[in-house]
Write an enzyme that holds these catalytic residues in place. Structure first.
Site, PDB file in Angstrom:
ATOM      1  N   ARG A  28      -7.354  -0.300  -6.865  1.00 55.83           N
ATOM      2  CA  ARG A  28      -7.639   0.757  -5.877  1.00 55.83           C
ATOM      3  C   ARG A  28      -7.860   2.056  -6.649  1.00 55.83           C
ATOM      4  O   ARG A  28      -7.145   2.327  -7.622  1.00 55.83           O
ATOM      5  CB  ARG A  28      -6.493   0.902  -4.862  1.00 55.83           C
ATOM      6  CG  ARG A  28      -6.387  -0.307  -3.924  1.00 55.83           C
ATOM      7  CD  ARG A  28      -5.480  -0.029  -2.740  1.00 55.83           C
ATOM      8  NE  ARG A  28      -6.114   0.832  -1.758  1.00 55.83           N
ATOM      9  CZ  ARG A  28      -5.475   1.342  -0.703  1.00 55.83           C
ATOM     10  NH1 ARG A  28      -4.188   1.093  -0.515  1.00 55.83           N
ATOM     11  NH2 ARG A  28      -6.102   2.116   0.162  1.00 55.83           N
TER      12      ARG A  28
ATOM     13  N   GLN B 128      -1.782   2.591   9.969  1.00 56.28           N
ATOM     14  CA  GLN B 128      -0.511   2.661   9.228  1.00 56.28           C
ATOM     15  C   GLN B 128       0.543   3.426  10.029  1.00 56.28           C
ATOM     16  O   GLN B 128       1.741   3.156   9.912  1.00 56.28           O
ATOM     17  CB  GLN B 128      -0.712   3.358   7.871  1.00 56.28           C
ATOM     18  CG  GLN B 128      -1.476   2.550   6.838  1.00 56.28           C
ATOM     19  CD  GLN B 128      -2.952   2.864   6.841  1.00 56.28           C
ATOM     20  OE1 GLN B 128      -3.518   3.231   7.862  1.00 56.28           O
ATOM     21  NE2 GLN B 128      -3.593   2.704   5.705  1.00 56.28           N
TER      22      GLN B 128
ATOM     23  N   ASP C 195      -1.907  10.907  -1.986  1.00 53.34           N
ATOM     24  CA  ASP C 195      -2.325   9.873  -2.929  1.00 53.34           C
ATOM     25  C   ASP C 195      -2.679  10.457  -4.286  1.00 53.34           C
ATOM     26  O   ASP C 195      -2.573   9.792  -5.310  1.00 53.34           O
ATOM     27  CB  ASP C 195      -3.508   9.085  -2.372  1.00 53.34           C
ATOM     28  CG  ASP C 195      -3.011   8.158  -1.284  1.00 53.34           C
ATOM     29  OD1 ASP C 195      -2.859   8.626  -0.137  1.00 53.34           O
ATOM     30  OD2 ASP C 195      -2.714   6.990  -1.598  1.00 53.34           O
TER      31      ASP C 195
ATOM     32  N   ASN D  34      -5.276  12.499   0.750  1.00 53.05           N
ATOM     33  CA  ASN D  34      -4.361  11.641   1.512  1.00 53.05           C
ATOM     34  C   ASN D  34      -5.203  10.864   2.520  1.00 53.05           C
ATOM     35  O   ASN D  34      -6.429  11.034   2.604  1.00 53.05           O
ATOM     36  CB  ASN D  34      -3.272  12.490   2.201  1.00 53.05           C
ATOM     37  CG  ASN D  34      -2.144  11.627   2.751  1.00 53.05           C
ATOM     38  OD1 ASN D  34      -1.625  10.748   2.065  1.00 53.05           O
ATOM     39  ND2 ASN D  34      -1.767  11.850   3.996  1.00 53.05           N
ATOM     40  N   LYS D  35      -4.540  10.037   3.299  1.00 50.93           N
ATOM     41  CA  LYS D  35      -5.225   9.153   4.239  1.00 50.93           C
ATOM     42  C   LYS D  35      -6.260   9.905   5.080  1.00 50.93           C
ATOM     43  O   LYS D  35      -6.007  11.019   5.526  1.00 50.93           O
ATOM     44  CB  LYS D  35      -4.173   8.489   5.131  1.00 50.93           C
ATOM     45  CG  LYS D  35      -4.667   7.482   6.135  1.00 50.93           C
ATOM     46  CD  LYS D  35      -5.571   6.428   5.571  1.00 50.93           C
ATOM     47  CE  LYS D  35      -4.982   5.640   4.440  1.00 50.93           C
ATOM     48  NZ  LYS D  35      -6.023   4.876   3.688  1.00 50.93           N
TER      49      LYS D  35
ATOM     50  N   ARG E 244       0.861  -1.182   0.000  1.00 48.59           N
ATOM     51  CA  ARG E 244       0.000   0.000   0.000  1.00 48.59           C
ATOM     52  C   ARG E 244       0.898   1.233   0.000  1.00 48.59           C
ATOM     53  O   ARG E 244       2.123   1.117   0.113  1.00 48.59           O
ATOM     54  CB  ARG E 244      -1.034   0.008   1.151  1.00 48.59           C
ATOM     55  CG  ARG E 244      -0.660  -0.623   2.458  1.00 48.59           C
ATOM     56  CD  ARG E 244       0.455   0.067   3.203  1.00 48.59           C
ATOM     57  NE  ARG E 244       0.221   1.496   3.333  1.00 48.59           N
ATOM     58  CZ  ARG E 244       1.144   2.388   3.575  1.00 48.59           C
ATOM     59  NH1 ARG E 244       2.425   2.032   3.685  1.00 48.59           N
ATOM     60  NH2 ARG E 244       0.851   3.662   3.690  1.00 48.59           N
ATOM     61  N   GLY E 245       0.245   2.411  -0.127  1.00 48.07           N
ATOM     62  CA  GLY E 245       1.026   3.634  -0.278  1.00 48.07           C
ATOM     63  C   GLY E 245       1.141   3.934  -1.771  1.00 48.07           C
ATOM     64  O   GLY E 245       1.491   3.035  -2.559  1.00 48.07           O
ATOM     65  N   ALA E 246       0.848   5.188  -2.138  1.00 47.90           N
ATOM     66  CA  ALA E 246       0.676   5.524  -3.554  1.00 47.90           C
ATOM     67  C   ALA E 246       1.846   5.081  -4.457  1.00 47.90           C
ATOM     68  O   ALA E 246       1.636   4.330  -5.420  1.00 47.90           O
ATOM     69  CB  ALA E 246       0.401   7.019  -3.691  1.00 47.90           C
TER      70      ALA E 246
END
Ligand code: MRU
Length: 370
Positions: free
Chosen positions: A101, A222, A263, A273-274, A57-59
């Site tokens: 995603r 996270q 993201d 973002n998150k 995960r993570g862009a």
């Protein structure tokens, strides 16, 4: 076997993704920090599942993994009836990866790079005889693999460059800063070094970090599981806080700057973002604390004019009903789980990229990056 604190720091040699030429190994981020297990992806389907299930995960990391997913699809392609068929097959696998995603634009950016190679190399199939087509497919497969490897290598360099660009804002000095970060935008969210954590790593290498305040980042944690682990391994001073403690520490003057990843950044600087980043940005504005977004240029989506057009992923409800798979409420309780929010550009002090730091007016200055 229990891993002691000392063992963990001594054993730190972790890579987010390992490509061995025939398979992609991904550190299973769902198991960190307690277990360091690699999952082997031998097919494009395996890579899709890993992205969907948050193994990776993570862009930027999702983008790199997807590029290797395309490479695996090409390597495993067996039905050599012609270039046209190969091109159609690859196109369908790119679509499959694109559906994994929705929010992180790096996924689509990396797939676009792969698609461009395929389109360029497969145009004009009638100019090749049947035999030559077989050889041509082999050579395209090798170009596809090389492009994926290039995307991975470039990502690490980009992150180092963007990390060091913090020094265009904070000159190297003996000053030490307390930095709040949200989610994980570290080595684990990229091919290495990290974006927001890249900035923090660069500041730390200049002895300019007093401490990092790590938001735990509910519901997926996270921050608590991944960012804390990375900082611990790097011996950068930090402490984890629950998300609702940020205002307390800001009000006490304990936060000098906020640095987060992204993201997707719209053309006007609005930043997805998150989930929870928006709240942090509002608090930072209230307490007059600089709020920085650290992201590669590939996270800027110039085709999206403002944040209202960024698709927001809604993840499974059980992520909210449970903490680390342990239920905290019965599963009939109604919950919602948007996974990202959008910080409006007026809350952003600067966007730090590998091509420099961009300040307001964002719409105008972002254009100068391209
Ligand atoms: O749902 P995730 O864990 O993929 O979300 C990750 C984030 O929101 C990160 O902050 C973002 O991708 C930046 S990563 C360098």
């Amino acid at each position: 076997m229990e891993i002691t604190k000392k063992d963990m720091q001594e054993k730190f040699n972790v890579k987010t993704l390992v490509w061995d030429g025939d398979a992609l190994k991904l550190i299973d981020q769902r198991k960190l920090p307690f277990e360091q297990i690699y999952i082997k992806c031998s097919s494009v389907e395996d890579v899709c599942a890993a992205i969907r299930d948050m193994v990776v995960r993570g862009a930027p990391a999702i983008g790199v993994a997807a590029a290797y997913g395309v490479a695996l699809a090409a390597i495993r392609y067996r039905n050599i009836s012609g270039i046209d068929e190969f091109a159609g097959f690859m196109q369908s696998r790119i679509e499959m990866l694109a559906s994994c995603r929705p929010t992180a634009v790096n996924l689509f950016w990396a797939l676009e790079r792969m698609r461009n190679i395929i389109e360029k190399e497969t145009s004009n199939p009638e100019s090749f005889s049947k035999n030559v087509q077989t050889d041509k497919i082999k050579s395209i497969v090798s170009l596809i693999v090389t492009e994926a490897e290039k995307i991975e290598k470039e990502d690490v360099k980009i992150n180092r460059d963007l990390g060091n660009n913090i020094f265009s804002i904070y000159k190297k000095s003996s000053a030490k800063y307390s930095i709040l970060t949200h989610c994980n935008a570290g080595a684990l969210a990229t091919a290495g070094y990290g974006t927001a954590l890249g900035v923090i790593r660069s500041l730390n290498s200049a002895s300019m970090v007093k401490e990092v305040l790590v938001d735990e980042t509910r519901p997926y944690l996270q921050g608590a599981r991944l960012t804390a682990w990375e900082l611990y391994m790097e011996k950068i001073p930090f402490f984890v806080i629950t998300d609702n403690m940020a205002a307390y520490f800001m009000s006490k003057g304990n936060v000098d700057m906020v640095v987060v990843g992204a993201d997707r950044i719209a053309a006007n600087g609005d930043t997805a973002n998150k989930i929870g980043t928006l709240g942090v940005s509002i608090l930072a504005k209230y307490y007059k604390i600089p709020f920085y977004v650290a992201a590669p240029v590939s996270t800027i989506d110039t085709g999206t004019s403002d944040g209202s057009f960024i698709p927001i992923e809604h993840r499974p409800e059980n992520e909210v009903r449970a903490v680390l798979q342990k239920p905290v409420m019965p599963d009939y309780m109604p919950v919602k789980n948007p996974s990202f929010d959008v910080t409006p550009n007026e809350n952003v002090t600067a966007i730090i990229t590998e091509r420099g730091a961009v300040f307001a007016p964002f719409a105008e200055n972002i254009k100068k990056l391209f």
